[in-house]
Design a protein around this motif. Structure first.
Motif, PDB file in Angstrom:
ATOM      1  N   ALA A 148       0.952  -1.205  -0.139  1.00 17.98           N
ATOM      2  CA  ALA A 148      -0.055  -0.018   0.005  1.00 17.98           C
ATOM      3  C   ALA A 148       0.897   1.313   0.156  1.00 17.98           C
ATOM      4  O   ALA A 148       0.496   2.198  -0.748  1.00 17.98           O
ATOM      5  CB  ALA A 148      -0.807  -0.042   1.206  1.00 17.98           C
ATOM      6  N   ALA A 149       1.956   1.200   0.800  1.00 17.19           N
ATOM      7  CA  ALA A 149       2.758   2.232   0.791  1.00 17.19           C
ATOM      8  C   ALA A 149       3.244   2.706  -0.426  1.00 17.19           C
ATOM      9  O   ALA A 149       3.408   3.804  -0.880  1.00 17.19           O
ATOM     10  CB  ALA A 149       4.060   2.091   2.025  1.00 17.19           C
ATOM     11  N   LYS A 150       3.815   1.507  -1.546  1.00 15.32           N
ATOM     12  CA  LYS A 150       4.377   1.899  -2.542  1.00 15.32           C
ATOM     13  C   LYS A 150       3.324   2.128  -3.556  1.00 15.32           C
ATOM     14  O   LYS A 150       3.513   3.048  -4.287  1.00 15.32           O
ATOM     15  CB  LYS A 150       4.951   0.371  -2.948  1.00 15.32           C
ATOM     16  N   TYR A 151       2.223   1.270  -3.475  1.00 15.55           N
ATOM     17  CA  TYR A 151       1.032   1.828  -4.345  1.00 15.55           C
ATOM     18  C   TYR A 151       0.648   3.386  -4.636  1.00 15.55           C
ATOM     19  O   TYR A 151       0.314   3.997  -5.339  1.00 15.55           O
ATOM     20  CB  TYR A 151      -0.282   0.990  -4.057  1.00 15.55           C
ATOM     21  N   ARG A 152       0.815   3.936  -2.939  1.00 13.75           N
ATOM     22  CA  ARG A 152       0.476   5.241  -2.917  1.00 13.75           C
ATOM     23  C   ARG A 152       1.742   6.011  -3.074  1.00 13.75           C
ATOM     24  O   ARG A 152       1.624   7.415  -3.164  1.00 13.75           O
ATOM     25  CB  ARG A 152      -0.184   5.598  -1.772  1.00 13.75           C
TER      26      ARG A 152
ATOM     27  N   LEU B  25      -8.556  -2.676  -5.401  1.00 14.31           N
ATOM     28  CA  LEU B  25      -7.788  -3.391  -6.154  1.00 14.31           C
ATOM     29  C   LEU B  25      -7.872  -4.895  -6.066  1.00 14.31           C
ATOM     30  O   LEU B  25      -8.556  -5.336  -4.954  1.00 14.31           O
ATOM     31  CB  LEU B  25      -6.023  -3.169  -5.805  1.00 14.31           C
ATOM     32  N   VAL B  26      -7.433  -5.622  -7.125  1.00 13.77           N
ATOM     33  CA  VAL B  26      -7.866  -7.020  -7.114  1.00 13.77           C
ATOM     34  C   VAL B  26      -6.443  -7.934  -7.281  1.00 13.77           C
ATOM     35  O   VAL B  26      -5.550  -7.495  -7.843  1.00 13.77           O
ATOM     36  CB  VAL B  26      -8.489  -7.479  -8.575  1.00 13.77           C
ATOM     37  N   LEU B  27      -6.489  -8.964  -6.229  1.00 13.83           N
ATOM     38  CA  LEU B  27      -5.215  -9.745  -6.312  1.00 13.83           C
ATOM     39  C   LEU B  27      -5.669 -11.037  -6.268  1.00 13.83           C
ATOM     40  O   LEU B  27      -6.715 -11.441  -5.382  1.00 13.83           O
ATOM     41  CB  LEU B  27      -4.335  -9.275  -5.144  1.00 13.83           C
ATOM     42  N   GLY B  28      -4.639 -11.791  -6.483  1.00  6.11           N
ATOM     43  CA  GLY B  28      -4.645 -13.344  -6.494  1.00  6.11           C
ATOM     44  C   GLY B  28      -3.891 -14.145  -7.534  1.00  6.11           C
ATOM     45  O   GLY B  28      -3.316 -13.778  -8.061  1.00  6.11           O
ATOM     46  N   GLN B  29      -4.060 -15.565  -7.414  1.00  9.99           N
ATOM     47  CA  GLN B  29      -3.291 -16.365  -8.508  1.00  9.99           C
ATOM     48  C   GLN B  29      -4.227 -16.185  -9.557  1.00  9.99           C
ATOM     49  O   GLN B  29      -5.453 -16.752  -9.648  1.00  9.99           O
ATOM     50  CB  GLN B  29      -3.411 -17.772  -7.606  1.00  9.99           C
ATOM     51  N   ASP B  30      -3.474 -15.989 -10.878  1.00 14.50           N
ATOM     52  CA  ASP B  30      -3.936 -15.914 -12.111  1.00 14.50           C
ATOM     53  C   ASP B  30      -5.206 -14.809 -12.475  1.00 14.50           C
ATOM     54  O   ASP B  30      -5.673 -14.772 -13.544  1.00 14.50           O
ATOM     55  CB  ASP B  30      -4.699 -17.388 -12.516  1.00 14.50           C
ATOM     56  N   VAL B  31      -5.185 -14.064 -11.527  1.00 14.27           N
ATOM     57  CA  VAL B  31      -6.242 -13.103 -11.675  1.00 14.27           C
ATOM     58  C   VAL B  31      -5.962 -11.931 -12.780  1.00 14.27           C
ATOM     59  O   VAL B  31      -7.005 -11.491 -13.313  1.00 14.27           O
ATOM     60  CB  VAL B  31      -6.424 -12.221 -10.389  1.00 14.27           C
ATOM     61  N   ALA B  32      -4.773 -11.715 -13.173  1.00 15.80           N
ATOM     62  CA  ALA B  32      -4.304 -10.605 -13.859  1.00 15.80           C
ATOM     63  C   ALA B  32      -4.385 -11.045 -15.281  1.00 15.80           C
ATOM     64  O   ALA B  32      -5.288 -10.907 -16.172  1.00 15.80           O
ATOM     65  CB  ALA B  32      -3.102  -9.835 -13.530  1.00 15.80           C
ATOM     66  N   VAL B  33      -3.055 -11.468 -15.909  1.00 11.71           N
ATOM     67  CA  VAL B  33      -2.954 -12.013 -17.283  1.00 11.71           C
ATOM     68  C   VAL B  33      -3.769 -12.910 -17.680  1.00 11.71           C
ATOM     69  O   VAL B  33      -4.581 -12.701 -18.839  1.00 11.71           O
ATOM     70  CB  VAL B  33      -1.361 -12.404 -17.328  1.00 11.71           C
ATOM     71  N   GLY B  74      -5.965   1.328   4.429  1.00 12.28           N
ATOM     72  CA  GLY B  74      -6.977   1.997   3.780  1.00 12.28           C
ATOM     73  C   GLY B  74      -7.377   1.469   2.320  1.00 12.28           C
ATOM     74  O   GLY B  74      -8.285   2.215   1.782  1.00 12.28           O
ATOM     75  N   LEU B  75      -6.585   0.738   1.814  1.00 13.47           N
ATOM     76  CA  LEU B  75      -6.973   0.198   0.487  1.00 13.47           C
ATOM     77  C   LEU B  75      -8.409  -0.865   0.938  1.00 13.47           C
ATOM     78  O   LEU B  75      -8.455  -1.150   1.588  1.00 13.47           O
ATOM     79  CB  LEU B  75      -5.858  -0.643  -0.180  1.00 13.47           C
TER      80      LEU B  75
END
Lengths: 363, 326
Positions: A148-152, B25-33, B74-75
């Motif tokens: 998050a720190a990097k993202y921001r 934001l979205v994260l996980g295994q295989d979620v992007a490419v 806060g994300l």
């Protein structure tokens, strides 16, 4: 096709100040009198509070807690090296870091006396996470905070702690791996105090060092004498600089010793020799730090006496505040299950209050 | 307004919320490419870039643990467990931190985050890919567990889950991913987390279900209406925890008869809690014992046998007949 070496690794050990108070002038950081004395003052305060807590616990005035005596040369320099805006994602044996980062002494006392209020900071911007009682989870939190720190696009860094036992946990490895892949601004410190309750370092892992576990994740590592605040200071500053420069996480193994029991509910005589403990006491961090300051002409018996009196006064005041009766609502837990209203919680809350009323309890 | 399947509807919710709020934001295994193995997150990488659509290392605890860290900062992470069968590796983080952080800090640290995961049987998947384990999460105080049953409510519920101040486990019945389409309005639409929806009003019998089991429940209700002229009230639970017991009890007080359809094993399932809530709130209105049509207390069989183990419309109809004839 001949076999060839494709990778080569090594682990450096850093000691600047040895147990006799002798300093390596070439490695000695330029702390200056004021900062050097400040560091020692914090170390002494953390020790004083820890010793008082043990007495309070034995007198039945405090719940179970994990003593931090002997860990001051790690926790204090780390706390001092951090900046405002940095996050601290600790484990549970970094009392010193909490104090340096601005957490009131009373928080630790309230927390270990069974009140969640001890987790609440006077100002959320202090960014000190509650203790992570479940071993290892905080490394993954730190990776996310650092992301998050990097993202921001801030230059904030995240410092996280774990023990030697914690390096066997999956979360330690997953957190380091995530932070490394993300080149996230994280500094992970392993307080290798040789004991995970009754499990000694050699039963914990066959690895030669704990620092080398970071090598597997492609990040810089270093092992330091964890009873030497100058070595810790040098290593953590380098790591924080690296983090802020966008060069990713660092793993620091600080070799120290758990001089006390795991928690006050533990009895180390069951599993370790008092001779080993005595040998470890000879290497403890405060003695050498005091010698170093004295050799520089920055410290003497009179100043020590004055400091001890000041620390006692500060701890006395905290204990007095801690023991001043306050009325705390016992139904507090119902207010914080969710951030939204739900009938099932409201009904159980009403049921709880009715029970309290009937049983004549307060709050 | 477009006719979307559930995969597309969930994708729409993610894209619209990410458009609106740079903290999502979205994260996980295989979620992007790859866009997710079910293509739920397809196209998001191109739209929002690799800082907001993040392919992570393969580690469920790391995925949720780092999401917790992001949320503390806060994300609003929406992380994915590729299959619910792998989610048990994140349980330590979920129980120790996700569900407790608000309470242990009295609200100073909160975790607005969503943990998406496909679950349930019926798609001839590999072992460990077909279970319904919603109550493992629902039993934990502080957890919110949301299960959509169709494209339109999936989109509306996911938007609400992303905006919710608490961690929400969003369980997607993968049998319904591409099984049917619904009109999904392009304009914003939300459904409340923590509420059941009465999807059809009736007076003689209440049918309660959620997720993929809504299909056989609806089919059975239509059949029983045709056969016997029964007026069936149908409730889509949508939020397993915290349970909206009031909507359920109100319906049962009106109809006096109730059938619950649950894919998960019977013992300790959500249907048991629903029966208990009816017992607390509507016992004297009951004309018949509450009937449960559920999975069995067996290890979910591999797909060669799975169909015979899943509740189906025929079994639900039989259960309804029994309840009506009591």
């Amino acid at each position: 096709m001949p076999e060839k070496q494709i990778a080569k690794f090594s682990v450096t050990h850093l000691q600047v100040l040895d147990e006799k108070g002798k300093v390596d002038a070439a490695l000695e950081p330029d702390l200056g009198q004021e900062q050097a004395v400040e560091m020692y003052r914090w170390m002494r305060l953390a020790r004083t509070l820890d010793e008082r807590m043990l007495k309070l616990q034995r007198q039945g005035r405090l719940g179970t807690f994990p003593p931090c005596t002997g860990h001051e040369a790690v926790s204090i320099p780390v706390g001092l090296a951090m900046k405002k805006g940095d996050w601290f994602a600790g484990a549970f044996r970094e009392l010193g870091t909490r104090l340096v980062r601005g957490e009131p002494l009373t928080n630790t006392l309230h927390y270990y006396n069974g009140w969640e209020e001890g987790n609440i900071l006077p100002d959320a911007d202090l960014r000190i996470l509650p203790t992570s009682v479940v071993i290892g989870c905080q490394i993954e939190h730190a990776a996310g905070l650092a992301y998050a720190a990097k993202y921001r696009g801030t230059d904030e860094a995240v410092v996280t702690f774990i023990g030697d036992g914690g390096t066997s946990e999956g979360s330690f490895h997953e957190g380091l791996n995530f932070a490394a892949v993300w080149k996230a601004p994280m500094v992970a410190i392993v307080q290798n105090n040789q004991w995970a309750i009754s499990i000694p370092r050699e039963t914990q892992t066959a690895s030669e060092t704990l620092a080398q576990k970071g090598i597997a994740y492609g990040i810089p590592v270093i092992q330091v004498d964890g009873n030497d605040p100058l070595a810790v200071w040098v290593a953590v500053n380098e790591a924080l600089d690296r983090a802020r420069a966008g060069d990713g996480p660092t793993l620091i193994e600080a070799v120290t010793y758990r001089l006390m029991m795991h928690t006050t509910a533990d009895d180390p005589t069951k599993y370790r020799q008092s001779a080993d403990e005595e040998a470890a006491w000879a290497k403890e961090p405060l003695i050498r730090t005091r010698k170093w300051l004295a050799n520089k002409g920055w410290w003497d018996d009179a100043r020590e006496e004055k400091l001890l009196a000041e620390c006692k006064e500060q701890v006395d005041a905290a204990v007095e505040e801690f023991e001043t009766p306050v009325e705390r609502a016992h139904d507090e837990s119902f207010r914080h299950v969710y951030g939204t209203e739900h009938a099932v919680i409201r009904e159980q809350h009403e049921d709880f209050l009715a029970n309290q009323e009937r049983e004549g309890q307060r709050g | 307004m477009a006719k979307l399947n559930m995969v597309q509807a969930i994708n729409l919710a993610l894209a619209q919320e990410m458009e609106k709020d740079a903290d999502v934001l979205v994260l996980g295994q295989d979620v992007a490419v790859d866009g997710g193995v079910f293509r739920v997150t397809d196209g998001l990488l191109e739209k929002f870039g690799d800082q907001r659509v993040v392919d992570t290392p393969l580690a469920e605890s790391g995925i949720i643990g780092s999401s917790i860290g992001m949320a503390m900062a806060g994300l609003k992470p929406v992380c994915e467990m590729q299959f619910s069968g792998f989610s048990y590796l994140m349980m330590g983080q979920f129980e120790a931190h996700a569900t407790r952080m608000r309470s242990r800090t009295h609200g100073q640290i909160t975790l607005p985050m969503v943990i998406r995961m496909p679950f349930g049987g019926g798609v001839r998947a590999l072992e460990h890919h077909s279970e319904s384990r919603e109550v493992l999460f629902a039993h934990l105080p502080g957890a919110k567990v949301v299960i959509p049953s169709g494209p339109r409510n999936a989109r509306a519920l996911l938007v609400a889950a992303i905006r919710d101040p608490d961690p929400v486990v969003f369980m997607e019945p993968k049998h319904s991913y591409r099984a049917f389409r619904e009109e999904v309005p392009d304009a914003e639409e939300t459904l409340p987390v923590g509420k059941c929806q009465v999807v059809q009003e009736g007076t003689d019998l209440t049918v309660i279900s959620w997720g993929a089991m809504m299909r056989p429940a609806l089919k059975a209700a239509a059949e029983i209406e045709k056969r016997r002229g029964t007026s069936v009230e149908i409730i889509d639970v949508q939020t397993i925890a915290p349970l909206d017991a009031h909507t359920i009890a109100e319906s049962v007080r009106k109809t006096g008869r109730c059938v619950i359809v649950q894919e998960a094993p019977r013992s300790y399932g959500a249907s048991g809690e629903i029966v208990a809530q009816i017992n607390d709130r509507a016992l004297m209105h009951l004309e018949a014992p509450v009937k449960r049509l559920t999975g069995y207390d067996v290890v979910t069989p591999y797909f060669g046998r799975e169909k015979s183990y899943l509740p189906n419309a025929e079994r639900v109809v039989a259960g309804m007949e029994e309840t009506l004839d009591f």
